[in-house]
Enzyme design. Structure first.
Site, mmCIF file in Angstrom:
data_model
loop_
_atom_site.group_PDB
_atom_site.id
_atom_site.type_symbol
_atom_site.label_atom_id
_atom_site.label_comp_id
_atom_site.label_asym_id
_atom_site.label_seq_id
_atom_site.Cartn_x
_atom_site.Cartn_y
_atom_site.Cartn_z
ATOM 1 N N CYS A 186 -18.234 54.914 63.974
ATOM 2 C CA CYS A 186 -18.223 55.964 65.070
ATOM 3 C C CYS A 186 -20.059 55.586 64.525
ATOM 4 O O CYS A 186 -20.687 56.242 65.362
ATOM 5 C CB CYS A 186 -17.642 56.896 65.981
ATOM 6 S SG CYS A 186 -18.077 58.140 64.778
ATOM 7 N N LYS A 220 15.982 59.735 37.468
ATOM 8 C CA LYS A 220 15.205 58.635 38.141
ATOM 9 C C LYS A 220 14.120 57.982 37.608
ATOM 10 O O LYS A 220 13.750 58.102 36.373
ATOM 11 C CB LYS A 220 14.686 59.385 39.697
ATOM 12 C CG LYS A 220 15.063 60.017 40.637
ATOM 13 C CD LYS A 220 15.375 59.343 41.815
ATOM 14 C CE LYS A 220 15.187 58.811 42.678
ATOM 15 N NZ LYS A 220 14.114 59.346 43.786
ATOM 16 N N CYS A 236 -20.067 57.435 59.909
ATOM 17 C CA CYS A 236 -18.635 57.167 60.233
ATOM 18 C C CYS A 236 -19.024 55.345 60.280
ATOM 19 O O CYS A 236 -19.038 55.321 61.034
ATOM 20 C CB CYS A 236 -18.482 58.166 61.161
ATOM 21 S SG CYS A 236 -16.499 57.601 60.940
ATOM 22 N N ASP A 271 19.703 51.570 45.800
ATOM 23 C CA ASP A 271 18.455 52.385 46.317
ATOM 24 C C ASP A 271 18.977 51.524 47.430
ATOM 25 O O ASP A 271 18.393 50.539 48.024
ATOM 26 C CB ASP A 271 17.055 52.032 45.773
ATOM 27 C CG ASP A 271 16.379 52.750 46.519
ATOM 28 O OD1 ASP A 271 15.960 53.456 47.159
ATOM 29 O OD2 ASP A 271 15.356 52.190 46.267
ATOM 30 N N CYS A 298 -14.881 59.279 68.251
ATOM 31 C CA CYS A 298 -15.198 58.701 67.186
ATOM 32 C C CYS A 298 -13.717 58.099 67.433
ATOM 33 O O CYS A 298 -12.570 58.533 67.825
ATOM 34 C CB CYS A 298 -14.139 59.357 66.027
ATOM 35 S SG CYS A 298 -14.469 57.907 64.273
ATOM 36 N N CYS A 300 -15.891 62.967 59.551
ATOM 37 C CA CYS A 300 -16.208 62.331 60.393
ATOM 38 C C CYS A 300 -16.771 63.247 61.539
ATOM 39 O O CYS A 300 -15.736 63.907 62.330
ATOM 40 C CB CYS A 300 -16.035 61.103 61.290
ATOM 41 S SG CYS A 300 -16.578 60.601 62.751
ATOM 42 N N TYR A 357 31.392 54.320 45.491
ATOM 43 C CA TYR A 357 31.110 55.258 44.108
ATOM 44 C C TYR A 357 32.306 56.389 44.229
ATOM 45 O O TYR A 357 32.078 57.183 43.418
ATOM 46 C CB TYR A 357 29.553 55.827 44.084
ATOM 47 C CG TYR A 357 28.482 55.666 45.120
ATOM 48 C CD1 TYR A 357 29.089 56.908 45.517
ATOM 49 C CD2 TYR A 357 27.393 54.976 44.874
ATOM 50 C CE1 TYR A 357 27.797 57.703 46.727
ATOM 51 C CE2 TYR A 357 26.795 55.417 46.512
ATOM 52 C CZ TYR A 357 26.675 56.157 47.009
ATOM 53 O OH TYR A 357 26.124 56.834 47.405
ATOM 54 N N GLU A 377 26.302 55.765 35.709
ATOM 55 C CA GLU A 377 26.233 54.009 36.858
ATOM 56 C C GLU A 377 24.818 54.191 37.449
ATOM 57 O O GLU A 377 23.813 55.206 37.881
ATOM 58 C CB GLU A 377 26.949 54.897 38.348
ATOM 59 C CG GLU A 377 27.960 55.340 38.517
ATOM 60 C CD GLU A 377 29.526 56.439 39.359
ATOM 61 O OE1 GLU A 377 28.534 55.759 40.117
ATOM 62 O OE2 GLU A 377 30.182 56.251 39.391
ATOM 63 N N LYS A 428 21.831 53.873 40.162
ATOM 64 C CA LYS A 428 21.513 54.660 41.142
ATOM 65 C C LYS A 428 20.680 53.407 42.518
ATOM 66 O O LYS A 428 20.057 53.419 42.306
ATOM 67 C CB LYS A 428 20.443 55.364 41.256
ATOM 68 C CG LYS A 428 20.817 56.908 42.729
ATOM 69 C CD LYS A 428 19.434 58.232 42.168
ATOM 70 C CE LYS A 428 19.827 58.744 43.553
ATOM 71 N NZ LYS A 428 18.865 58.266 44.567
HETATM 72 S S1 IVH Z 1 27.297 59.668 43.445
HETATM 73 C C1 IVH Z 1 28.699 64.050 45.687
HETATM 74 N N1 IVH Z 1 26.050 57.774 42.898
HETATM 75 O O1 IVH Z 1 22.727 58.447 45.735
HETATM 76 C C2 IVH Z 1 27.606 62.956 45.090
HETATM 77 N N2 IVH Z 1 25.238 58.588 45.029
HETATM 78 O O2 IVH Z 1 20.724 61.608 45.869
HETATM 79 C C3 IVH Z 1 27.677 61.748 45.900
HETATM 80 N N3 IVH Z 1 23.432 56.692 45.125
HETATM 81 O O3 IVH Z 1 23.867 59.783 49.082
HETATM 82 C C4 IVH Z 1 27.117 60.813 45.513
HETATM 83 N N4 IVH Z 1 23.818 55.471 43.997
HETATM 84 O O4 IVH Z 1 23.448 57.561 48.837
HETATM 85 C C5 IVH Z 1 26.471 58.634 44.015
HETATM 86 N N5 IVH Z 1 26.163 55.862 41.826
HETATM 87 C C6 IVH Z 1 26.015 56.554 42.485
HETATM 88 C C7 IVH Z 1 24.757 56.516 43.274
HETATM 89 C C8 IVH Z 1 24.269 57.473 44.714
HETATM 90 C C9 IVH Z 1 23.053 55.680 44.678
HETATM 91 C C10 IVH Z 1 22.790 57.916 46.180
HETATM 92 C C11 IVH Z 1 23.746 57.948 47.572
HETATM 93 C C12 IVH Z 1 23.335 59.852 47.359
HETATM 94 C C13 IVH Z 1 22.104 60.007 46.959
HETATM 95 C C14 IVH Z 1 21.946 60.931 46.577
#
Ligand code: IVH
Length: 676
Positions: free
Chosen positions: A414, A317, A411, A120, A435, A429, A230, A116, A118
């Site tokens: 100042c 990541k 600096c 943000d 300063c 400084c 999710y 899935e 991730k």
């Molecule tokens: S699962 C048991 N799935 O990432 C695991 N988290 O770094 C619970 N997040 O707190 C999280 N996309 O805010 C999961 N597809 C995804 C996600 C996801 C973003 C975030 C979420 C979590 C954080 C952890």
């Protein structure tokens, strides 16, 4: 179902429906039904609540007049804790993750992974009873979050009531996912912010969090937030056997879900990661990696969780996004302790959704190593996707380049001398508080959240007070001439009165905070706490010698020298006298140190009833040792009531006040985990 079970179900349903109509009417100004039709529903609920002698919650539509939102950001205990994810940054870490999973299961057992994106944003937990949204809370510390129910109603991708053919919805269920701000909403919001002369949001995640935590739900509604589901918390296992089945069920119930993939081999997983990394810029929302989860719930359960994250999931990541631009100037920024940091000022560019025009070059060694010069084409990125930094220069045709930026001898703020201590990378400084740049940073630190914590005393105000000569030394924070400040633009009566009050409120401070507030080099919060615990009062610390300081855990040569330097300087001694003379009261720290990152640290709990597995007094001591405040009576400031058997009036009061109540099992869980 019995009659009373039917009634209960209808009560929950009506409460959910009426809350939705209240929100439409009062927040969106867009009612969906006539007043008469509303009254019919309300009357039905009133009657059912009368006939069924259970306590009526204070937020029931029958108990509120018009739209009476939940108390702003009251705390909510999640029925099941919200875990976090372990991170991977390389293919090798994914290989490890897969090997560990295989070892945790049978040798020849097939493991299917679901991938899935991730998202943000920020994690949210929603509780539905009998198919109706009852509340929504932020993740918080994983155990207790903030109630954002009213604000969540405008987020797209979240149904207010659940119903779908073929889906058996549990009576009580928690649905979890990410609230995020699509790139388009983010751009539009920052445009409005700028037009209104307000600070733009740094990134869509901050914007989403800020927008969800609004006191006025109509502000949130105007921010264009969205949601992807999710996970489930409570009862999630009841209606699916695997993550992909669960996502399909959630989608059928009306939740927005993302595109996912089912994969088995390592190659397939790494390939999928690459594909999405390439897709990332063209998505209409920000993602910062891919999450790989063991799909099968039974396998997930077998693998279990460590401290704060499940073993069966891993976030891989993406590397920080890199972008090219041109350096227009190199300037020097002076920090709190006088350190001079070279900064590249560049043609503004968009990096991971944010306009960037300044990036740190860290120190003179880094500046020399990267050899960044004015006019150079450079590659920049946002480290940890927050602080922008120059990665490298591109155009290196020596003949066409500007000369290297000279190292300043004075600096830039100042004009005091600048020195580089032996063995140190930093230029400093020597102007000290003479300063204005150093003074400003020291003031910001002094009033900051972990120090004096003076509300409403932000960076802008600190800068202005120093600039206008109102603050020449730290103690001046408590000697402000409000009559003069009152004449400044934007500082009206009300603001002044508030500021005055907030400063007045903070005349009592714990020793640990006070030591930290002084901004002594190398003395952060942890060291400040240790010093406070060891010495007990300020005078003892001031008189301490090297041996005594070195005897303290974690205090080494550097820290002890820095402390001695600080306390022997006449200027600092005078400042301490001045602060005490101004009525600052430094209190000994009476709360024991928290042992780590426990979810209850800093919270106030009350214990009541009798416990089967431990004595109440033992529970109290253990909680206190963790840094939890244990109070004897339930009041508005109670965060959680821990109720054992035969809990009586305290339980009733907590119910009345809407305070979270947990049982002994939860207490035992908390006492076992000192990490959230
Ligand atoms: S699962 C048991 N799935 O990432 C695991 N988290 O770094 C619970 N997040 O707190 C999280 N996309 O805010 C999961 N597809 C995804 C996600 C996801 C973003 C975030 C979420 C979590 C954080 C952890």
């Amino acid at each position: 179902m019995t009659d009373s079970a039917h009634a209960l179900q209808r009560i929950h349903q009506l409460r959910g429906i009426l809350k939705g109509h209240n929100y439409r009417y009062y927040v969106l100004n867009a009612p969906a039904i006539s007043d008469a039709a509303y009254d019919v529903l309300l009357r039905e609920l009133e009657q059912l609540e009368q006939e069924n002698a259970q306590p009526i919650p204070v937020d029931s539509p029958t108990q509120t007049v018009g739209f009476n939102p939940n108390p702003a950001f009251a705390s909510k205990t999640h029925a099941l804790p919200m875990l976090s994810l372990a991170n991977a940054f390389s293919d090798a870490e994914i290989t490890d993750f897969m090997r560990r999973n295989q070892q945790g299961l049978l040798e020849n057992e097939t493991i299917t992974y679901i991938a899935e994106p991730k998202v943000d944003g920020l994690a949210i937990n929603m509780y539905y009873a009998f198919g109706q949204l009852v509340y929504a809370a932020t993740r918080g510390d994983g155990v207790i979050g903030e109630d954002v129910t009213d604000n969540i109603r405008s987020v797209s991708g979240i149904p207010w009531s659940l119903a779908a053919d073929g889906v058996d919805i549990p009576e009580h269920i928690e649905i979890r996912g990410e609230v995020y701000m699509p790139k388009a909403s983010f751009a539009a919001l920052n445009k409005r912010q700028q037009a209104a002369d307000l600070k733009p949001f740094a990134n869509p995640r901050n914007a989403a969090a800020g927008s969800l935590r609004q006191l006025d739900a109509s502000v949130t509604a105007g921010r264009g937030l969205a949601f992807f589901a999710y996970a489930t918390g409570l009862a999630g296992d009841v209606f699916a056997q695997s993550q992909h089945q669960m996502l399909a069920q959630l989608a059928a119930l009306g939740f927005a879900t993302q595109e996912t993939g089912l994969l088995q081999s390592e190659d397939a997983i790494l390939q999928y990661y690459q594909t999405w990394q390439a897709k990332r810029p063209s998505l209409d929302y920000e993602i910062d990696g891919m999450v790989f989860k063991v799909d099968d719930f039974q396998q997930q359960q077998q693998l279990g969780a460590v401290a704060r994250s499940p073993r069966w999931a891993m976030a891989y990541k993406f590397p920080a996004e890199e972008v090219e631009t041109v350096v227009e100037a190199i300037t020097w920024q002076v920090g709190r302790t006088g350190v001079l940091t070279p900064v590249a000022n560049m043609l503004p560019v968009l990096v991971a959704g944010v306009m960037v025009s300044r990036a740190t070059l860290h120190n003179i060694q880094e500046l020399a190593r990267k050899d960044v010069r004015i006019g150079d084409r450079v590659v920049i990125r946002r480290a940890g996707d927050v602080i922008p930094e120059v990665v490298r220069t591109l155009s290196l045709q020596a003949a066409h380049r500007a000369p290297a930026t000279p190292v300043p001898k004075l600096c830039p703020v100042c004009a005091s001398a600048v020195a580089q201590a032996e063995g140190e990378a930093a230029l400093r400084c020597l102007g000290g508080l003479a300063c204005s740049a150093q003074l400003t940073e020291r003031v910001k630190h002094f009033v900051s959240r972990d120090a004096f914590d003076i509300e409403g005393f932000g960076a802008k105000l600190a800068e202005k007070l120093v600039e206008k000569g109102q603050i020449k030394r730290l103690s001046d924070v408590f000697k402000l001439d409000f009559a003069i400040i009152n004449t400044w633009e934007g500082m009206g009566e009300k603001k002044i009165a508030n500021l005055k009050q907030h400063i007045q409120d903070k005349r009592k401070i714990s020793l640990a905070r006070f030591i930290y507030a002084l901004g002594i080099r190398h003395v952060g919060q942890t060291t400040a706490r240790q010093l406070a615990q060891h010495f007990g009062d300020l005078a003892a610390l001031q008189q301490a010698n090297v041996e005594e300081l070195l005897g303290i855990h974690d205090v080494g040569e550097e820290v002890s020298q820095s402390l001695l330097d600080f306390f022997t300087q006449a200027y600092n001694q005078d400042e301490l006298v001045a602060l005490l003379a101004l009525g600052i009261e430094v209190l000994p720290d009476d709360t024991p140190e928290p042992s780590g990152n426990h979810p209850l640290v800093g919270k106030t709990v009350v214990l009541t009833g009798s416990f089967a597995r431990m004595k109440r007094s033992a529970a109290k001591t253990q909680l206190q040792q963790l840094g939890v405040k244990v109070a004897s009576a339930v009041s508005q400031s109670t965060d959680v009531l821990i109720a054992g058997e035969k809990a009586g009036s305290k339980r009733k009061k907590a119910l009345d006040l809407g305070i979270d109540i947990v049982d002994e099992a939860q207490l035992l869980l908390w006492l076992q985990s000192d990490v959230a």
